[in-house]
Write an enzyme that holds these catalytic residues in place. Sequence first.
Site, short mmCIF file in Angstrom:
data_model
loop_
_atom_site.label_atom_id
_atom_site.label_comp_id
_atom_site.label_asym_id
_atom_site.label_seq_id
_atom_site.Cartn_x
_atom_site.Cartn_y
_atom_site.Cartn_z
N ALA A 24 0.84 -1.20 0.00
CA ALA A 24 0.00 0.00 0.00
C ALA A 24 0.87 1.25 0.00
CB ALA A 24 -0.92 -0.01 1.20
N LYS A 25 2.14 1.11 0.41
CA LYS A 25 3.02 2.28 0.50
C LYS A 25 3.82 2.50 -0.79
CE LYS A 25 3.58 1.48 5.45
NZ LYS A 25 3.30 0.04 5.57
N ARG A 26 3.62 1.63 -1.79
CA ARG A 26 4.47 1.74 -2.99
C ARG A 26 4.13 3.01 -3.79
NH1 ARG A 26 0.28 -1.29 -5.15
NH2 ARG A 26 0.06 -1.33 -7.42
N CYS A 50 -36.99 7.62 -17.39
CA CYS A 50 -37.76 8.74 -16.83
C CYS A 50 -39.26 8.55 -17.12
CB CYS A 50 -37.27 10.06 -17.43
SG CYS A 50 -35.87 10.80 -16.54
N ASP A 73 -36.59 -5.26 -21.29
CA ASP A 73 -36.87 -5.39 -22.72
C ASP A 73 -35.81 -6.21 -23.45
OD1 ASP A 73 -39.23 -3.67 -22.65
OD2 ASP A 73 -37.84 -2.01 -22.31
N HIS A 123 -34.40 11.62 -12.11
CA HIS A 123 -33.26 11.15 -12.90
C HIS A 123 -31.94 11.36 -12.14
CE1 HIS A 123 -31.34 10.21 -16.78
NE2 HIS A 123 -30.46 11.14 -16.48
N ASN A 163 -26.19 -2.24 -10.52
CA ASN A 163 -24.91 -1.77 -11.07
C ASN A 163 -24.98 -0.26 -11.05
OD1 ASN A 163 -24.00 -4.36 -11.77
ND2 ASN A 163 -25.09 -4.27 -13.73
N SER A 171 -25.74 1.37 -17.76
CA SER A 171 -25.98 2.00 -19.05
C SER A 171 -26.68 3.35 -18.93
CB SER A 171 -26.82 1.07 -19.91
OG SER A 171 -28.05 0.79 -19.25
N HIS A 176 -31.46 2.99 -10.81
CA HIS A 176 -32.27 1.79 -11.01
C HIS A 176 -31.50 0.55 -10.60
CE1 HIS A 176 -29.72 1.83 -14.58
NE2 HIS A 176 -29.96 0.54 -14.70
N GLN A 178 -31.83 -4.09 -10.80
CA GLN A 178 -32.38 -5.17 -11.62
C GLN A 178 -32.68 -6.38 -10.76
OE1 GLN A 178 -30.70 -6.02 -15.50
NE2 GLN A 178 -29.15 -4.44 -15.20
N GLU A 192 -22.46 -20.29 -1.33
CA GLU A 192 -22.86 -19.82 0.01
C GLU A 192 -23.86 -20.77 0.65
OE1 GLU A 192 -24.15 -15.82 0.22
OE2 GLU A 192 -22.20 -14.99 -0.35
N TYR A 326 -2.90 -11.58 -11.91
CA TYR A 326 -2.84 -12.56 -10.85
C TYR A 326 -4.23 -12.96 -10.35
CZ TYR A 326 -1.41 -15.17 -6.79
OH TYR A 326 -1.25 -16.18 -5.90
N GLN A 333 -6.46 -10.54 -4.85
CA GLN A 333 -5.39 -9.96 -4.03
C GLN A 333 -5.74 -8.51 -3.75
OE1 GLN A 333 -3.17 -7.43 -5.09
NE2 GLN A 333 -1.75 -7.52 -3.37
P1 H2U Z 1 -27.86 -1.53 -16.27
O1 H2U Z 1 -28.47 -1.58 -14.87
O2 H2U Z 1 -26.64 -2.40 -16.35
O3 H2U Z 1 -27.65 -0.14 -16.75
O4 H2U Z 1 -28.95 -2.14 -17.24
C1 H2U Z 1 -30.18 -1.53 -17.51
C2 H2U Z 1 -31.12 -2.57 -18.08
O5 H2U Z 1 -32.20 -1.91 -18.73
C3 H2U Z 1 -30.46 -3.49 -19.10
O6 H2U Z 1 -30.51 -4.82 -18.60
C4 H2U Z 1 -32.60 -2.68 -19.83
C5 H2U Z 1 -31.30 -3.31 -20.35
O7 H2U Z 1 -31.58 -4.55 -20.95
N1 H2U Z 1 -33.31 -1.85 -20.80
C6 H2U Z 1 -34.65 -2.06 -21.03
O8 H2U Z 1 -35.23 -3.01 -20.49
N2 H2U Z 1 -35.35 -1.22 -21.89
C7 H2U Z 1 -34.78 -0.18 -22.56
O9 H2U Z 1 -35.46 0.53 -23.27
C8 H2U Z 1 -33.32 0.05 -22.45
C9 H2U Z 1 -32.58 -0.79 -21.45
ZN ZN Z 2 -34.22 9.41 -16.30
#
Ligand code: H2U
Ligand code: ZN
Length: 357
Positions: A24-26, A50, A73, A123, A163, A171, A176, A178, A192, A326, A333
């Site tokens: 960590a010190k490198r 939105c 979708d 948003h 994500n 994206s 949001h 999933q 697990e 690695y 690591q």
């Molecule tokens: P992320 O959480 O990785 O950004 O993915 C967003 C999801 O939204 C992704 O799985 C979906 C994509 O398939 N999506 C829709 O269902 N409808 C859309 O109009 C665009 C994206």
């Molecule tokens: Zn939005």
Amino acid sequence: MYDSPHRRFNPLTREWILVSPHRAKRPWQGQVEKTAPPYLPEYDPTCYLCPGNERAGGINNPQYSGTFVFDNDFAALLPDVEGSTLKVEREPDIKPSNIQPSMLFRAEPESGVCKVICFSPRHDLSLPQLSLDEAEGVINTWTNETAALFKRPEIAYVQVFENKGAVMGCSNPHPHSQIWSQSQIPTEPAKELASQKDYFAANGRPLLLDYLAEEQKRGERILASNEHFTALVPFWAVWPFETIVIAHRAAPSLPALTQPERRALAEIFQSVTIRYDNLFEISFPYSMGFHQAPNDGLEHPEWVLHAHFYPPLLRSATVRKFMVGYEMLGMPQRDITPETAAARLRELPEIHYSKAR
Ligand code: H2U
Ligand code: ZN
């Protein structure tokens, strides 16, 4: 011992990680600049999440006011794929000693359901910026969606995850998450499940409750705690600022939580994500997800509901940890110790930096 190179055991996956605290010190020649956060409007007419806007396939989102759920979708899994095995016949399939020559090119059909869950119509507001009531609404939506999927006999496992940030492949900045659910238990929860079952059989107590009791005694990796949940940097953390949020009792899944527990979970999620944002004063990227017991009709006294946060950033808004050479070929690591990471996160204010200014 923790000052020199050592390995640590992850009892949930029964895998090891390598810790190299002396590195960590490198010297570091990379960039450490602060980046200005991108401006996000409250409503973006080009955003497919939105309210009122059009998604792929020409569907229009409703004018929603709280959370909003729709079927992905571009779903990675499809319902009722012909030939996918029924849940009752299924066994987590991780017995390498059973591999026969006939299995060298093995493939199986897989059914499932994929959903997208928007946190709010705004948003520009991520989880740490929502009110506690709104965050509780997100937990409630994850819970209700899980409960609905648990009613489907073809669904063995429900994976709720988020994500966050472009660096995690997200994206769209509109906050949001999933849900992917499927007819087999995926690899990580299957590991697990086996570990928690074996531990329960041998010791008569859930693995994660024993672990949590010991962490509470030691204190050095704890970040935040309330009546029903604790957030901490696990002893075996791989990512620099990885955390785990653990339930205080053996509730196996989101639907098993009481309403006060769901509120407590929302509170702990906010305190973790506010600290994350405050660390580099940016919207902190991560992948987060719950691990809950499978939907196999059995009791799961061994399973303790928990969430893992895996954030990639290491030392600034732009310098991330890579899981490369690695790690890909050997084992995970890390340099800074989980204790150092916990201390850094713990000392941060619990008010979001955008409000503290
Ligand atoms: P992320 O959480 O990785 O950004 O993915 C967003 C999801 O939204 C992704 O799985 C979906 C994509 O398939 N999506 C829709 O269902 N409808 C859309 O109009 C665009 C994206
Ligand atoms: Zn939005």
